[in-house]
Structures are given as structure tokens and as C-alpha cells.
Design a protein around this motif. Sequence first.
Motif, PDB file in Angstrom:
ATOM      1  N   TYR A  81     -58.999 -88.831  27.102  1.00 50.59           N
ATOM      2  CA  TYR A  81     -59.924 -87.709  26.959  1.00 50.59           C
ATOM      3  C   TYR A  81     -60.586 -87.360  28.296  1.00 50.59           C
ATOM      4  CZ  TYR A  81     -64.002 -85.142  25.093  1.00 50.59           C
ATOM      5  OH  TYR A  81     -64.981 -84.215  24.827  1.00 50.59           O
ATOM      6  N   GLY A  82     -61.033 -88.376  29.044  1.00 46.19           N
ATOM      7  CA  GLY A  82     -61.728 -88.139  30.305  1.00 46.19           C
ATOM      8  C   GLY A  82     -60.803 -87.825  31.454  1.00 46.19           C
ATOM      9  N   ALA A  83     -59.642 -88.498  31.500  1.00 44.13           N
ATOM     10  CA  ALA A  83     -58.710 -88.306  32.618  1.00 44.13           C
ATOM     11  C   ALA A  83     -57.609 -87.313  32.286  1.00 44.13           C
ATOM     12  CB  ALA A  83     -58.103 -89.650  33.023  1.00 44.13           C
ATOM     13  N   CYS A  88     -54.522 -82.554  34.949  1.00 44.35           N
ATOM     14  CA  CYS A  88     -55.863 -82.236  34.451  1.00 44.35           C
ATOM     15  C   CYS A  88     -56.926 -82.387  35.545  1.00 44.35           C
ATOM     16  CB  CYS A  88     -56.220 -83.139  33.269  1.00 44.35           C
ATOM     17  SG  CYS A  88     -55.281 -82.782  31.775  1.00 44.35           S
ATOM     18  N   PHE A  89     -58.042 -81.668  35.362  1.00 42.55           N
ATOM     19  CA  PHE A  89     -59.156 -81.739  36.306  1.00 42.55           C
ATOM     20  C   PHE A  89     -59.682 -83.175  36.397  1.00 42.55           C
ATOM     21  CE2 PHE A  89     -63.735 -81.853  37.026  1.00 42.55           C
ATOM     22  CZ  PHE A  89     -63.840 -81.147  38.215  1.00 42.55           C
ATOM     23  N   GLY A  90     -59.871 -83.657  37.622  1.00 47.22           N
ATOM     24  CA  GLY A  90     -60.475 -84.961  37.842  1.00 47.22           C
ATOM     25  C   GLY A  90     -59.600 -86.145  37.509  1.00 47.22           C
ATOM     26  N   HIS A  91     -58.311 -85.921  37.286  1.00 48.38           N
ATOM     27  CA  HIS A  91     -57.437 -87.017  36.851  1.00 48.38           C
ATOM     28  C   HIS A  91     -57.440 -88.186  37.837  1.00 48.38           C
ATOM     29  CE1 HIS A  91     -53.936 -89.012  35.074  1.00 48.38           C
ATOM     30  NE2 HIS A  91     -53.452 -89.105  36.300  1.00 48.38           N
ATOM     31  N   ALA A  92     -57.256 -87.892  39.130  1.00 50.00           N
ATOM     32  CA  ALA A  92     -57.197 -88.959  40.131  1.00 50.00           C
ATOM     33  C   ALA A  92     -58.529 -89.695  40.241  1.00 50.00           C
ATOM     34  CB  ALA A  92     -56.798 -88.377  41.487  1.00 50.00           C
ATOM     35  N   ILE A  93     -59.633 -88.965  40.109  1.00 50.21           N
ATOM     36  CA  ILE A  93     -60.952 -89.599  40.169  1.00 50.21           C
ATOM     37  C   ILE A  93     -61.152 -90.519  38.973  1.00 50.21           C
ATOM     38  CG2 ILE A  93     -63.446 -89.176  40.112  1.00 50.21           C
ATOM     39  CD1 ILE A  93     -62.871 -86.523  41.566  1.00 50.21           C
ATOM     40  N   ALA A  94     -60.802 -90.030  37.789  1.00 50.88           N
ATOM     41  CA  ALA A  94     -60.964 -90.841  36.582  1.00 50.88           C
ATOM     42  C   ALA A  94     -60.123 -92.113  36.660  1.00 50.88           C
ATOM     43  CB  ALA A  94     -60.589 -90.028  35.351  1.00 50.88           C
ATOM     44  N   LYS A  95     -58.931 -92.019  37.225  1.00 50.29           N
ATOM     45  CA  LYS A  95     -58.075 -93.197  37.329  1.00 50.29           C
ATOM     46  C   LYS A  95     -58.647 -94.232  38.291  1.00 50.29           C
ATOM     47  CE  LYS A  95     -53.733 -93.400  37.130  1.00 50.29           C
ATOM     48  NZ  LYS A  95     -52.268 -93.312  37.380  1.00 50.29           N
ATOM     49  N   ILE A 140     -70.471 -85.835  40.308  1.00 52.47           N
ATOM     50  CA  ILE A 140     -71.429 -86.693  39.614  1.00 52.47           C
ATOM     51  C   ILE A 140     -71.479 -86.331  38.133  1.00 52.47           C
ATOM     52  CG2 ILE A 140     -73.887 -87.237  39.358  1.00 52.47           C
ATOM     53  CD1 ILE A 140     -74.154 -87.109  42.365  1.00 52.47           C
ATOM     54  N   ALA A 141     -71.500 -85.029  37.837  1.00 47.30           N
ATOM     55  CA  ALA A 141     -71.512 -84.596  36.439  1.00 47.30           C
ATOM     56  C   ALA A 141     -70.272 -85.101  35.708  1.00 47.30           C
ATOM     57  CB  ALA A 141     -71.600 -83.071  36.363  1.00 47.30           C
ATOM     58  N   PHE A 142     -69.126 -85.042  36.362  1.00 45.99           N
ATOM     59  CA  PHE A 142     -67.886 -85.535  35.775  1.00 45.99           C
ATOM     60  C   PHE A 142     -67.966 -87.034  35.484  1.00 45.99           C
ATOM     61  CE2 PHE A 142     -63.603 -87.387  36.491  1.00 45.99           C
ATOM     62  CZ  PHE A 142     -62.927 -86.798  35.431  1.00 45.99           C
TER      63      PHE A 142
END
Length: 225
Positions: A81-83, A88-95, A140-142
Motif C-alpha cells: 500500500y505504501g510503496a 509508483c510514487f515514492g517506491h524507492a524511498i519506501a523500500k 516527510i509527509a510521505f
Amino acid sequence: MSPRPTSTAYASGAAPQEAYTPLSSPSDKLRFKDSPLSPSTSSRTAWVDPTSLSNYGDVSQISGNVTPQTKQLILNTFMAYGAGDEGCFGHAIAKSVRFVDMSVSKCEEKHGRMDATTVAEVVVTKSMLNGAGMLHGGCIAFLVDNTPLVALGLLQNVNGVGVTQAMNILFHSPAPGGSCLRIISTSVAMGGRIMSARCEVIEKRTGRIVASAHLNKMQPSMAKL
């Protein structure tokens, strides 16, 4: 009915606590108390059902007093859901986010109601910076949008995923590239449809508070999706 203790476990940096497990088996569907998502008809499905997701990652290094099964469901939900997938947006950050603790405890001030807390860490990389070389406020919001409500929902046998309804963020200090951040999220309340959590983002080396936030989430109306 309160979640039943199953064994003794240790939360990182805390005294021994009881280990808690969901009230239902992982094969059971989560029920939606007082929610428009109540599966009274076969056409209604969960927004995101943690028990239906594929396993991701290794939870053996995550501290905390919830069961490994619950930790796995929380991690699966965050990644699905988050990644999302690679596009998807922010995928690399979430990982790059690493969960280090998932715990629950009874809050005496709330007359024994359960609180859930998750602690995650992430190193600020170039893709997370603004033009001034500091962690971007949108990033930060993400990061703070990850909440422990999934954990609390699993323990109470309700769906704690939800969609973000409101988010209030206070930015306290900048975080340059290379900073290691600890994201500490704690549940505040979980109702039939509205849920809330609070979060602090702390620079691990110095202990400086980078940001703090309060979030409201809700169960979406499936008819509008």
C-alpha cells in the motif's frame, strides 16, 4: 474482548511486555465494526486487507512484543500500500525504510485500551532532498503517513489501513542528506470508521526533532473507489 497474551517478548529499549496476537487466524477476513465496509454482502470487499497480501522482507530483525505473524502482515501492508510497484510514487524511498520495532501496550490513562507503536529508520538520500539540500517537506509527509493503526487493527480484529483524511505537520529542524531518521508512530484512537495517530521524526545521531505530525485516517466508501 482484550487481545490475549501468548508469550513474553521484549520491546527494544523497554521493559518486558506481554506478546499480543490478532484475535483471528490469518486466514480469517478482518471484520469492519460500525463501518460502511461491513461485509454484509459478497460485493463488498476490504480497501486493503493485510491478510490477503504477499509476504515481503524478513521480520526476524524487528524487535517488539507483537508476534512475528503480525509483524509480517504490517510489513506486507506497508510495501503493498505504501510503496506499491516500481512505477509508483515514492517506491524507492519506501523500500529504503527499515522497521526496527513494532509493539503494543495497555494505556492506563485510557483505562486499559491498547496503544500500538512502530519505529522505522531511513537514511536521507539525494532523491529525498529539496533544492537547498535538505529533506523535502513532501517527503516527510510521505514518511509519516505510515502509521501503527494497521497493527492495532490486527490486534482488535478490525481493518486499520484506511485512507488519510487529514494530516497536520510541524517542521522543527532541517535534515541534510546522510541523516539517519527514526520515525516513531503511535496510535491515538481507533473508531469504527475514523482512526488517528501521532508521529515524531527524530534525527538519530543528535536526537533533534525534525518533524512531528498528527494524522486522521478513515475507512473509504467502496462505492466511490
